[in-house]
Design an enzyme around this catalytic site. Structure first.
Site, PDB file in Angstrom:
ATOM      1  N   CYS A   1      -8.317  -3.230  -4.145  1.00 20.16           N
ATOM      2  CA  CYS A   1      -7.503  -4.032  -5.066  1.00 20.16           C
ATOM      3  C   CYS A   1      -7.965  -5.491  -5.026  1.00 20.16           C
ATOM      4  CB  CYS A   1      -6.042  -3.983  -4.642  1.00 20.16           C
ATOM      5  SG  CYS A   1      -5.287  -2.352  -4.725  1.00 20.16           S
TER       6      CYS A   1
ATOM      7  N   CYS B   1      -5.575   1.590   4.219  1.00 17.78           N
ATOM      8  CA  CYS B   1      -4.418   1.433   3.333  1.00 17.78           C
ATOM      9  C   CYS B   1      -3.240   2.296   3.756  1.00 17.78           C
ATOM     10  CB  CYS B   1      -4.804   1.763   1.898  1.00 17.78           C
ATOM     11  SG  CYS B   1      -5.300   3.480   1.667  1.00 17.78           S
TER      12      CYS B   1
ATOM     13  N   CYS C   1       0.836  -1.215   0.000  1.00 16.24           N
ATOM     14  CA  CYS C   1       0.000   0.000   0.000  1.00 16.24           C
ATOM     15  C   CYS C   1       0.860   1.251   0.000  1.00 16.24           C
ATOM     16  CB  CYS C   1      -0.921   0.026   1.223  1.00 16.24           C
ATOM     17  SG  CYS C   1      -2.391  -1.011   1.083  1.00 16.24           S
TER      18      CYS C   1
END
Ligand code: SF4
Length: 258
Positions: A213, A240, A133
């Protein structure tokens, strides 16, 4: 005149402008019970072209993006294209931006150098989701936000976790951060989307209440589960990193979290 963070830095002798923390506190007191559209209008009125909106073009993004199109279709919209998104998200980003007439959607990608050094096989997420991330979201956003004094997010209190205490306006890393939807729940979001006939992200009908994602997002069976239950499922991680306050000194190191 719109507030410009850089003005204070370039003109030390000019009348002192309020700090980002001062402004955020004042705007939060003024806007904490306001309608999201009023909040967004005030943000744009205050910061003009120094305001950006960050959007994932995810499950609930259409509402805030539609409001942005009503306030100023040319507002810069920052979209983190991590290289790990579902194909449906990339299609949705294009179709929704076109439908809403947003004219300045910017695709932010990780740097080639960071990928070459830290994630050459695109599998860092298997060993370090924080590191992944960091190079795919945190650093690209930090770079893009450099030219702005304020930004807007789509976070809501009802998502739970750290977001339960979310303010409508806050200070973050020397910038003012607006969260116009902080007070809204699912019912208000759905009513607004229905009123303006906003298209849903295609994965919502496949059981994804939140979309990130592909390696780190799962569908959720339990209708009573948190909206973000399918994100990093089975890990302690819930964010994230782009909304996590960092230590004084600014942006994280490239390898932080790896
Ligand atoms: S959500 Fe997963 S794949 Fe996406 S950047 Fe973070 S760790 Fe990497």
């Amino acid at each position: 005149m719109a507030y410009d963070q850089t003005a204070t830095e370039e003109k030390p002798c000019a009348a002192k402008q309020p700090t980002a923390a001062d402004l955020a506190a004042r705007l939060d007191a003024e806007l904490r019970d306001a309608h999201p559209l009023t909040i967004l209008r005030k943000a744009y009125e205050t910061f003009g072209d120094k305001l950006a909106l960050v959007s994932s073009f995810g499950a609930e993004s259409a509402v805030l993006l539609h409001m942005a199109s009503r306030v100023a279709p040319s507002i810069p919209v920052l979209f983190l294209d991590t290289g790990m998104l579902f194909g449906q998200t990339l299609d949705y980003r294009k179709a929704l931006a076109a439908k809403l007439g947003l004219t300045d959607v910017r695709d932010l990608r990780p740097s080639f150098a960071d990928l070459a050094v830290h994630d050459p096989k695109s599998d860092l997420w298997r060993s370090s989701t924080d590191g992944c991330c960091n190079i795919r979201k945190v650093l690209p956003l930090d770079r893009a936000l450099g030219e702005f004094s304020a930004w807007t997010t789509g976070r809501k209190r009802f998502h739970g976790g750290d977001r339960l205490r979310l303010r409508v306006v806050e200070e973050s890393e020397g910038k003012v951060k607006f969260n116009p939807l902080a007070n809204w729940g699912k019912a208000e979001l759905e009513a607004y989307a229905a009123e303006y006939d906003l298209p849903a992200h295609p994965l919502v009908s496949q059981g994804f209440p939140s979309v990130g994602c592909w390696p780190c997002t799962k569908p959720v069976d339990d209708p009573n589960a948190d909206v973000r239950a399918g994100r990093w499922a089975g890990q302690d991680k819930t964010e994230c990193g782009i909304h996590v306050a960092r230590a004084p000194g600014g942006a994280p190191n490239v390898g932080e979290g790896i």
